[in-house]
Design a protein around this motif. Structure first.
Motif, PDB file in Angstrom:
ATOM      1  N   ASN A 213      16.734  17.275 -16.551  1.00 47.81           N
ATOM      2  CA  ASN A 213      16.083  16.788 -17.764  1.00 47.81           C
ATOM      3  C   ASN A 213      16.594  15.416 -18.167  1.00 47.81           C
TER       4      ASN A 213
ATOM      5  N   ARG B  91      14.370  12.151 -18.440  1.00 48.88           N
ATOM      6  CA  ARG B  91      14.296  11.326 -19.648  1.00 48.88           C
ATOM      7  C   ARG B  91      14.581   9.875 -19.341  1.00 48.88           C
TER       8      ARG B  91
ATOM      9  N   GLU C  14      12.037   6.894 -19.893  1.00 44.87           N
ATOM     10  CA  GLU C  14      12.365   5.737 -20.715  1.00 44.87           C
ATOM     11  C   GLU C  14      12.190   4.443 -19.935  1.00 44.87           C
TER      12      GLU C  14
END
Length: 205
Positions: A43, A47, A51
């Motif tokens: 995860n 992320r 981003e």
């Protein structure tokens, strides 16, 4: 078998069973923790990847927006800034102190230049106002050499009276942008680029 050995044997077997169950439980706990850590890492990586993708997408969108805004409709870049200078050049007052009975201290004038060209000078008037919006006094300041995409400030004088200030732009000059604007100089009618310092020669048809 002698009865005195039966009870210890049962306790020993029970202890072994409990120990094996505990070991299996700890093994399962470690497996679950390891799996949770793996999922957490995945995860986190997702992320970060998301981003980065969003940052790249924003940079692309910003670059396209700037290109469309600055070079859109085949308008020369300096001309675009001249025609829309109020979106990119501004003046404001810093935070300042006021006395209990009036008076202004620690006032600075801040000029922001969001164009891609340096500004040679900006002239600003500062009106020191009473509570009833009456002008107590007016002073004029010149801020020189404001770099592109930057800001510059100058300290204004204190006032023994007044509770607020009102700033007005008087003139802006940028030779690099071929931009000359003055509040008291009306823009010529029917001129799409009225603030050129030196008018561009007409284009050949």
């Amino acid at each position: 078998m002698n009865r005195k050995y039966i009870l210890p044997l049962i306790l020993c077997i029970f202890t072994i069973i409990l120990a094996l169950g505990y070991c299996r439980q700890q093994t399962e706990v470690r497996r679950v923790l390891t799996e949770n850590q793996r999922l957490w890492n995945e995860n986190r990586d997702l992320r970060k990847s998301l981003e980065q993708s969003n940052n790249v997408s924003r940079q692309i969108d910003d670059r396209q927006a700037v290109q469309q805004r600055v070079a859109g409709q085949f308008v020369e870049r300096r001309a675009y800034y001249r025609r829309n200078w109020q979106q990119f050049i501004s003046v404001s007052a810093s935070d300042y102190r006021t006395g209990l009975l009036g008076g202004i201290k620690n006032l600075s004038i801040v000029v922001r230049n969001q164009t891609e060209y340096p500004i040679d000078n900006v002239v600003v008037t500062v009106q020191y106002m009473r509570n009833n919006d009456e002008v107590f006094k007016t002073e004029q300041y010149t801020i020189n050499n404001i770099p592109e995409k930057s800001e510059r400030s100058v300290a204004a004088s204190n006032s023994r009276k007044g509770s607020k200030v009102n700033l007005k732009l008087v003139s802006v000059t940028s030779q690099a942008m071929n931009f000359c604007w003055a509040a008291g100089k009306p823009a010529p009618a029917n001129n799409p680029d009225p603030f050129e310092c030196v008018p561009s020669p007409p284009k050949n048809p």
